[in-house]
Structure formats: structure tokens, C-alpha cells
Design an enzyme around this catalytic site. Structure first.
Site, mmCIF file in Angstrom:
data_model
loop_
_atom_site.group_PDB
_atom_site.id
_atom_site.type_symbol
_atom_site.label_atom_id
_atom_site.label_comp_id
_atom_site.label_asym_id
_atom_site.label_seq_id
_atom_site.Cartn_x
_atom_site.Cartn_y
_atom_site.Cartn_z
ATOM 1 N N ASP A 1 0.828 -1.214 0.000
ATOM 2 C CA ASP A 1 0.000 0.000 0.000
ATOM 3 C C ASP A 1 0.862 1.262 0.000
ATOM 4 O OD1 ASP A 1 -1.989 1.894 0.469
ATOM 5 O OD2 ASP A 1 -2.503 1.173 2.489
ATOM 6 N N HIS B 1 -4.177 4.335 6.561
ATOM 7 C CA HIS B 1 -3.056 3.835 5.761
ATOM 8 C C HIS B 1 -1.706 4.168 6.395
ATOM 9 C CE1 HIS B 1 -5.690 2.937 2.314
ATOM 10 N NE2 HIS B 1 -6.360 4.007 2.709
#
Ligand SMILES: [Zn+2]
Ligand SMILES: [Zn+2]
Length: 549
Positions: free
Chosen positions: A193, A366
Site C-alpha cells: 500500500d 493507511h
């Protein structure tokens, strides 16, 4: 030859934020990871959402062995119905992710035909030549997983969406142990990610929101409206916790919010007791200081509940002075302008609006840069493939990995549609495949192309000019002056002189080149566009129609 090559094929989410989708291919076997949607940017007029281009899969439907969904966010689940129109394969997801997928599939009347399997973190599963190991990751929704995929070419690790939060809402941190275990076994490639690769330090823990909510809740005298994504289940839980502390009840508004909350409560991922939930009608009758209304629309979407409330066009109720509106989600890049417009309108209606970064009422789900480094340290991959992010995010992720000693030639920054191939442990880039946008517009999928979008942009910016030509059937000469009308183009006052010149120009075009191959309408359209551009610097949509007599 082909049988020895492992192909990692990004179908979405590389070079953009949203519509995440990856295909892993070995020989005659394809595994799909995620099938998400992306919300349109504000210049994509009239588009509801965007899905990945399934062109590559359409020619290989028989090879797809399974679909893994890593977690329940729209940018990983939203295109599932469209994908199942193209391929038939079993779906694997954790309990909550499966529940949220079922909400979607039931709405599309597809639930009965789908082969769904529940997996959990820690499970192992073999699909074709792929041996999968699921591991828990912390994110802004419970029950997210990443995967280790042992392929005949080596071990691949896919991070899913993750962060390293030591105090997550559900108390379940990312599985460091499993990541280190992969590292000790030797990882060929890490797909990680990149969403926050341009943020330094660590992403704050979800727990930091509790204090922020407390201070806003204490200050609020009237109703509290909280906007967030319907799939941000952890955030809904935090609001519920704050509601309990401040003796307020919650009301869920909007189909996706209501259905997702119901499903998450039923499965035990959302802990809110019955007495803290009331229907909207009841909430509207209660003392404002006892009420929280949860709704969607934090991205400035005009048709969302917050969007309509900001314009005073929501049927059930209006914003009133004394309301506090909390926007608890980050802007998706490209939406900032629309969001600011919504915030301004809400202020205009008398609400107090609380939003990031002025208020710490949102944390990202995130990993920031330090967490990306930790992941690399744990997994120790030979190759890094940055995923999930715009090109700038992927590039920053690559730079960070280089700083940590991964040779640049072992980092593959690619965008959607560029396959990455591993043959005999060596990386190379494959031939490009379709990886663009497919627009979903009302009930239509893919019938609105970039040309239609360009026309809508021109219409919105410079209006339309329509021209009617009356032609002689035999000679194709004008029988009378062309008629010109326009909307949204220029003031009528200015138009008279301009259109007089335009009519003369059209006459010359028609009478001037008789031997042209193309249709009269096309020729007039092209020449008129050129003429209007030179006179007004504008590019309206031009619509020419001819009748013969
Ligand atoms: Zn996510
Ligand atoms: Zn995501």
C-alpha cells in the site's frame, strides 16, 4: 515458456486512488485480488462511479480460479457485481467483508448465484498453483487481511490496505509475527500500500480520535451530524462509544449507512446496544442535544445526504442553527473543491462545521513512511511493487525503499495495465493490456466513453450551438440561409453579429468545396468550430443537422 512465468497484473489502483484490483497469473490460472470502484473526479460530469477495465479477463474467463477481497471498503468491493457479470469464480472474504459484499449482491439480486467462502486471518488455502496464507491487518475497518501467496516462482506478499496501529478500535493489531515469518522464509516480491507514501512519520492511532470527539461533543449544544463513509465501520464504532459517553442516541441515514451498520452489528463487528439507536423520525422529535445523525457525503457528492442538506434539498429534514457537522474522513484527491463548496453551504445554513486539518477528527487508515519502512524491514522482499496510489505515491514509496537499500532495478513502479513478470526469479515488464477507466453512468456500464465526457465538459463550459441546413436534394446547395441557435454560449446581443458572420462562413464552406469526401454536416461542424474558436476563443458543442427538400 509461459508456464514458468508468474504474472502480476495491475487492473486498478496503480496510478490512482481507488478501484483497486490485481490479477495474479501462473500458467492457466488467474487469481483476482479485490474489485473496487473509484469515485469520479469533478470534471467527469454525470458519472456515478468508475470500474476497472475487465477486458483482459473477458478473454480468459475460464482461467479465473478465485476472487479474494481483502476488506470491505468500496475501493476494494464496489465493482464486485460488474466483475461477476464477466467471470464466474468463488469469492473468499472474512466474515465482515463477506457480510458487506452480501449487502451489495443482494441489492443486485445476485446473491443466490454466488459461491462465497468465509476465511479468517491465519487461514491457509490452496487455489490452483497458489498457496494462500491470510494475515490480519489493521485499517479503518475491522477484519482486513493481507496475503502471502506461495507460487511456483516464489512467495509474494500483498499488504492489502494497512497501518501499524498499536491501539486500534477493535484491539487487534497488524500481524507483525506473520510478516516476520514471511521475511525469514524469503519473499520474492512485496506488493505494498502506497496511499500515504508522501506522509512522514507514523499515522496516528485510531485511539487519538476519542479525545477529539470528546471535545467536539462537549462543545456541541444542538444536534451532531457526522459524515463519513458507510464502510468506515471502525469510525462508526468510535462515534458510538462517544455517544455513550455523552448520553446521545444515534440515527443512521441513507441506504448504505443503514444496511452496513445493520450487517456489522449482526455479525458482532459493531457494538452498539439497541437503546442507543433510534429511527430518524424519532431522532428529529428529540431534544437536539441528545441526537447524533450518521450520514454519508463527505466527498462533496451533490446527491449524497450531506450534499443535499447543504443545499436544503433533503426531504426528511433541514440543517438548523446550532447543528454541529463533523466531516470524519479525508478528501479523496480531486474532490477538494466540491468538499469546500459543501462546507461553505453548511456554514451558510447555520451549522458549525468541524473538519480536517483544523480539527483532528479523522485519522488515516493507511501506513505513513515509517510504517512502510517497518513493513519492508519485516518482509525483506527481493522486489518491491508499490500498489494503491497515484503515481506520486508510488514514486515516493520507491524512493523510500531505495533509501533502505533495495536496488532501483528491483523496484517496479508501474501503472494499471502494465504486467510485471517473474521468470527464473527475474523481473521484467510485460506487454501492456487494457487498464483504463470504465464509466458507470446510471444503468449504463461502459457506454459512456471519454468522447462523451469531453462533450459534457464542453457543454458545461461553453454551451451548445445548433445549426440547421436546408439543402436541395439534387445539388446539395443551400435553399435558404442556415439557421443558428445557441444555449449557454454567448449573449444574444453579441450573438447577432457573430452568427451573421457564421452564416456567411457556412455558406462559403458548402459552396466552396464540392468535391470533399466527408458529409456536409461534418464539414460544417469542423469549419464552424474553427470559426467560433478564432472569434470567441470558445469551443461549444456544435450540432449540425441538415434536411433536404
Ligand atoms: Zn481500505
Ligand atoms: Zn483502499
Amino acid at each position: 515458456m509461459a508456464a514458468k512465468t508468474l504474472r502480476i497484473i495491475p487492473l486498478g489502483g496503480l496510478g490512482e486512488v481507488g478501484k483497486n484490483m490485481m490479477a495474479i497469473e501462473y500458467g492457466e490460472n488467474i487469481l483476482i485480488i479485490d474489485a473496487g470502484i473509484m469515485f469520479p473526479e469533478n470534471d467527469m460530469l454525470g458519472i456515478d462511479y468508475i470500474i476497472p477495465d475487465f477486458g483482459y479477463l473477458r478473454e480468459r474467463t475460464g482461467l479465473v480460479r478465485g476472487i479474494i477481497i481483502t476488506h470491505g471498503h468500496e475501493d476494494h468491493t464496489g465493482a464486485i457485481r460488474h466483475l461477476l457479470d464477466v467471470v464466474t469464480a468463488p469469492i473468499y472474504a472474512t466474515r465482515l467483508t463477506r457480510g458487506l459484499l452480501e449487502v451489495k449482491l443482494r441489492r443486485g439480486g445476485m446473491l443466490e448465484d454466488v459461491d462465497m467462502h468465509t476465511i479468517e486471518a491465519g487461514d491457509k488455502l490452496s487455489i490452483g498453483p497458489f498457496d494462500l496464507e491470510f494475515f490480519h491487518v489493521c485499517h479503518s475497518i475491522p477484519d482486513g487481511v493481507g496475503l502471502g501467496i506461495t507460487t511456483p516462482s516464489g512467495l509474494i506478499v500483498h499488504s492489502g490496505d494497512y497501518k501499524f496501529d498499536h491501539t486500534p478500535v477493535d484491539g487487534w493489531p497488524t500481524d507483525f509475527g506473520k510478516l516476520a515469518d514471511f521475511g525469514s522464509r524469503g519473499v520474492l516480491a512485496l506488493l505494498a500500500d502506497s496511499t500515504n507514501s508522501d506522509r512522514t512519520g507514523w499515522t496516528p492511532s485510531e485511539a487519538t480520535l476519542d479525545t477529539a470527539f470528546d471535545s467536539v461533543f462537549r462543545a456541541a449544544q444542538g444536534r451532531i451530524l457526522i459524515g463519513t463513509f458507510a464502510s468506515l465501520i471502525s469510525r462508526i464504532q468510535q462515534v458510538a462509544n462517544a455517544a455513550r459517553r455523552h448520553n446521545r442516541v444515534m440515527s443512521f441515514v441513507g441506504t448504505s449507512m443503514v444496511e452496513n451498520a445493520r450487517m456489522a452489528r449482526k455479525l458482532g463487528y459493531l457494538d452498539i446496544s439497541d437503546e442507543f439507536i433510534v429511527p430518524l423520525e424519532q431522532a428529529l422529535q428529540m431534544k437536539p442535544s441528545r441526537v447524533i445523525i450518521m450520514c454519508t457525503g463527505t466527498q462533496g457528492e451533490p446527491m449524497s445526504i450531506l450534499g443535499r442538506l447543504s443545499k436544503g434539498t433533503y426531504r426528511a429534514f433541514d440543517i438548523q442553527p446550532g447543528d454541529t457537522v463533523i466531516l470524519s474522513s479525508a478528501p479523496i484527491p480531486g474532490n477538494e473543491e466540491m468538499i469546500h463548496r459543501t462546507i461553505n453551504r453548511l456554514f451558510q445554513r447555520g451549522a458549525d462545521v468541524r473538519y480536517e486539518p483544523i480539527e483532528p477528527i479523522h485519522v488515516s487508515g493507511h501506513a505513513s513512511r515509517e510504517e512502510s519502512k517497518l513493513l519492508l524491514q519485516l518482509v525483506k522482499p527481493k522486489y518491491l511493487i508499490p500498489i494503491h496510489g497515484e503515481l506520486r505515491h508510488l514514486k515516493q514509496h520507491a524512493k523510500l525503499a531505495e533509501e533502505m537499500g533495495i536496488p532501483p532495478e528491483n523496484i517496479a513502479v508501474v501503472e494499471n495495465g502494465t504486467p510485471i513478470e517473474f521468470t527464473d526469479g527475474k523481473l521484467s515488464l510485460g506487454e501492456r493490456i487494457p487498464g483504463g477507466y470504465v464509466f458507470v453512468d446510471g444503468s449504463g456500464v461502459g457506454d459512456v466513453g471519454p468522447r462523451v465526457i469531453r462533450e459534457r465538459e464542453s457543454l458545461a463550459r461553453d454551451g451548445i450551438v445548433a445549426v440547421h441546413l436546408m439543402l436541395d436534394r439534387k445539388t446539395e446547395k443551400l435553399l435558404c440561409d442556415p439557421e443558428i441557435v445557441s444555449k449557454g454560449f454567448v449573449f444574444t446581443r453579441d450573438a447577432e453579429i457573430l452568427f451573421e458572420d457564421a452564416r456567411r462562413h457556412i455558406r462559403e464552406v458548402i459552396e466552396g468545396n464540392e468535391n470533399e469526401e466527408d458529409e456536409i454536416e461534418e464539414r460544417v461542424e469542423r469549419e464552424l468550430a474553427r470559426f467560433l474558436k478564432s472569434r470567441t476563443r470558445r469551443r461549444p458543442v456544435i450540432f449540425v443537422f441538415a434536411s433536404v427538400s
